[in-house]
Design a protein around this motif. Structure first.
Motif, PDB file in Angstrom:
ATOM      1  N   GLY A 221      43.577  28.912  40.334  1.00  0.00           N
ATOM      2  CA  GLY A 221      43.285  29.073  41.760  1.00  0.00           C
ATOM      3  C   GLY A 221      43.881  30.350  42.332  1.00  0.00           C
ATOM      4  N   LEU A 222      43.929  31.389  41.508  1.00  0.00           N
ATOM      5  CA  LEU A 222      44.428  32.695  41.949  1.00  0.00           C
ATOM      6  C   LEU A 222      43.346  33.738  41.680  1.00  0.00           C
ATOM      7  CD1 LEU A 222      47.991  32.354  40.389  1.00  0.00           C
ATOM      8  CD2 LEU A 222      47.519  32.526  42.846  1.00  0.00           C
ATOM      9  N   VAL A 223      43.183  34.657  42.612  1.00  0.00           N
ATOM     10  CA  VAL A 223      42.160  35.679  42.451  1.00  0.00           C
ATOM     11  C   VAL A 223      42.824  37.056  42.464  1.00  0.00           C
ATOM     12  CG1 VAL A 223      41.621  35.740  44.943  1.00  0.00           C
ATOM     13  CG2 VAL A 223      39.937  36.536  43.299  1.00  0.00           C
ATOM     14  N   VAL A 224      42.367  37.932  41.577  1.00  0.00           N
ATOM     15  CA  VAL A 224      42.952  39.277  41.473  1.00  0.00           C
ATOM     16  C   VAL A 224      42.514  40.110  42.674  1.00  0.00           C
ATOM     17  CG1 VAL A 224      43.055  41.400  40.111  1.00  0.00           C
ATOM     18  CG2 VAL A 224      42.996  39.171  38.965  1.00  0.00           C
ATOM     19  N   GLU A 225      43.499  40.637  43.375  1.00  0.00           N
ATOM     20  CA  GLU A 225      43.200  41.464  44.544  1.00  0.00           C
ATOM     21  C   GLU A 225      43.378  42.950  44.227  1.00  0.00           C
ATOM     22  OE1 GLU A 225      44.139  40.277  48.925  1.00  0.00           O
ATOM     23  OE2 GLU A 225      45.844  41.315  48.052  1.00  0.00           O
ATOM     24  N   GLU A 226      44.371  43.251  43.387  1.00  0.00           N
ATOM     25  CA  GLU A 226      44.591  44.636  42.966  1.00  0.00           C
ATOM     26  C   GLU A 226      44.879  44.634  41.471  1.00  0.00           C
ATOM     27  OE1 GLU A 226      47.473  46.910  45.389  1.00  0.00           O
ATOM     28  OE2 GLU A 226      47.440  45.205  46.749  1.00  0.00           O
ATOM     29  N   ARG A 227      44.434  45.684  40.808  1.00  0.00           N
ATOM     30  CA  ARG A 227      44.651  45.787  39.360  1.00  0.00           C
ATOM     31  C   ARG A 227      44.854  47.254  39.010  1.00  0.00           C
ATOM     32  NH1 ARG A 227      42.782  42.440  35.443  1.00  0.00           N
ATOM     33  NH2 ARG A 227      44.467  41.126  36.147  1.00  0.00           N
ATOM     34  N   TYR A 228      45.912  47.550  38.294  1.00  0.00           N
ATOM     35  CA  TYR A 228      46.211  48.928  37.881  1.00  0.00           C
ATOM     36  C   TYR A 228      46.611  48.938  36.410  1.00  0.00           C
ATOM     37  CZ  TYR A 228      46.733  49.127  42.938  1.00  0.00           C
ATOM     38  OH  TYR A 228      46.519  49.001  44.278  1.00  0.00           O
ATOM     39  N   ASP A 230      48.840  51.535  35.311  1.00  0.00           N
ATOM     40  CA  ASP A 230      50.137  52.197  35.209  1.00  0.00           C
ATOM     41  C   ASP A 230      50.796  52.174  36.579  1.00  0.00           C
ATOM     42  OD1 ASP A 230      49.280  54.528  36.758  1.00  0.00           O
ATOM     43  OD2 ASP A 230      48.131  55.080  34.988  1.00  0.00           O
ATOM     44  N   TRP A 231      52.046  52.635  36.642  1.00  0.00           N
ATOM     45  CA  TRP A 231      52.820  52.539  37.887  1.00  0.00           C
ATOM     46  C   TRP A 231      52.410  53.589  38.914  1.00  0.00           C
ATOM     47  CZ3 TRP A 231      54.330  47.981  38.243  1.00  0.00           C
ATOM     48  CH2 TRP A 231      54.757  47.279  37.121  1.00  0.00           C
ATOM     49  N   GLU A 232      51.541  54.525  38.500  1.00  0.00           N
ATOM     50  CA  GLU A 232      51.001  55.493  39.481  1.00  0.00           C
ATOM     51  C   GLU A 232      49.705  54.949  40.088  1.00  0.00           C
ATOM     52  OE1 GLU A 232      52.327  56.723  36.396  1.00  0.00           O
ATOM     53  OE2 GLU A 232      54.072  56.934  37.701  1.00  0.00           O
ATOM     54  N   ARG A 233      49.404  53.715  39.817  1.00  0.00           N
ATOM     55  CA  ARG A 233      48.221  53.030  40.339  1.00  0.00           C
ATOM     56  C   ARG A 233      46.908  53.560  39.759  1.00  0.00           C
ATOM     57  NH1 ARG A 233      52.030  52.869  44.153  1.00  0.00           N
ATOM     58  NH2 ARG A 233      52.287  51.021  45.467  1.00  0.00           N
ATOM     59  N   GLY A 234      46.972  54.070  38.515  1.00  0.00           N
ATOM     60  CA  GLY A 234      45.742  54.465  37.827  1.00  0.00           C
ATOM     61  C   GLY A 234      44.953  53.222  37.439  1.00  0.00           C
ATOM     62  N   PRO A 235      43.619  53.382  37.219  1.00  0.00           N
ATOM     63  CA  PRO A 235      42.806  52.223  36.839  1.00  0.00           C
ATOM     64  C   PRO A 235      43.173  51.716  35.450  1.00  0.00           C
ATOM     65  CG  PRO A 235      41.546  54.266  36.667  1.00  0.00           C
ATOM     66  CD  PRO A 235      42.858  54.636  37.271  1.00  0.00           C
TER      67      PRO A 235
END
Ligand SMILES: C[S@@+](CC[C@H](N)C(=O)[O-])C[C@H]1O[C@@H](n2cnc3c(N)ncnc32)[C@H](O)[C@@H]1O
Length: 252
Positions: A221-228, A230-235
């Protein structure tokens, strides 16, 4: 069973020297989220560095660190101010209902959740602990990047003492012993200053791929809101070192 590295107070006292805060990319990602949440649960909080930083940066709400490693919690409890709750245990030994705006697992603590049932129970507990608008932030190493292949040390590594110059270092070796599907077994040898033989810590970590991870999250019952990746927020790509996830409760 908790690794000796986290259970043994003598070994845990070296954890921050092995993983210095100023060399970590993850705290820059998580700290602002901790600061903007009224109440925070840090699962596998270790020595409590993230919550300590939040308090020092002026966080005024509830901060709770949970960890099954007695040695790690002993370090966390050395903080002089009694302004952070430290609880011994894991998500299966506790139950919170809609109490935390942010639940976080850092330092790849998520990879200590090994079996499918253990993972399901932990994610169910995280979901229950989140407020309706709460978020769950954590990372797991990307199995496609095969980090374990460079973990075996070719020669012992000397880790400088927290006290700095003049103090004897810790001597560390690591050997990956086997890989079974997405489970990696490795042994760390740590020779403390003044000791002549290493203390050993056998560790097991799960390297869950993104597709399976998302299936477990959805089931809980959890949905992914953000996904990266690396720690620089790369895809996230096939060569990304991390699978970094911020998830929330699936809307009813
Ligand atoms: C590599 S340390 C990370 C500590 C801290 N989160 C950090 O980022 O520095 C992993 C931590 O996870 C804890 N741990 C091990 N098994 C766990 C479990 N099933 N649930 C929660 N924490 C666990 C260990 O005791 C240890 O403190």
């Amino acid at each position: 069973m908790v690794d000796p590295l986290f259970a043994d107070p003598a070994l845990a006292s070296w954890y921050d020297a092995l993983s210095p805060t100023d060399e970590r990319g993850d705290f820059g990602f998580y700290l602002p989220r901790v600061m903007s949440a009224r109440s925070v649960l840090d699962v596998g909080c270790g020595t409590g560095s993230l919550l300590g930083l939040a308090r020092e940066a002026g966080h005024r709400g509830r901060l709770l660190g949970l960890d099954p490693g007695a040695g790690m919690l002993e370090q966390a409890r050395r903080r002089p101010e009694p302004d952070i709750e430290w609880i011994a245990g894991d998500l299966e030994s506790t139950s919170w209902e809609r109490e935390f705006d942010f639940v976080v697992m850092t330092g790849h603590a998520f990879q200590a959740l090994l079996g499918d049932d253990e993972l399901r129970a932990a994610l169910a507990a995280v979901r229950a602990a989140l407020t309706d608008d709460g978020r769950f932030g954590f990372e797991t190493r990307n199995p496609l990047a095969r980090a374990w292949e460079s973990w075996t040390t070719v020669a012992p590594v000397d880790v400088p003492a927290p006290g700095g110059e003049g103090s004897a270092p810790l001597r560390m070796t690591r050997q990956v012993r086997s890989v079974d599907g997405d489970i990696v077994f490795f042994r760390t040898g740590l020779t403390l200053p003044g000791e002549h033989a290493p203390r050993h810590s056998d560790s097991t970590l799960r390297f869950l791929g993104a597709d399976r991870l998302d299936a477990f999250l959805a089931e809980a019952g959890l949905v992914v809101e953000e996904r990266y990746g690396d720690w620089e927020r790369g895809p996230l790509t096939d060569v990304s070192p991390e699978i970094i996830t911020v998830a929330r409760r699936t809307p009813a």
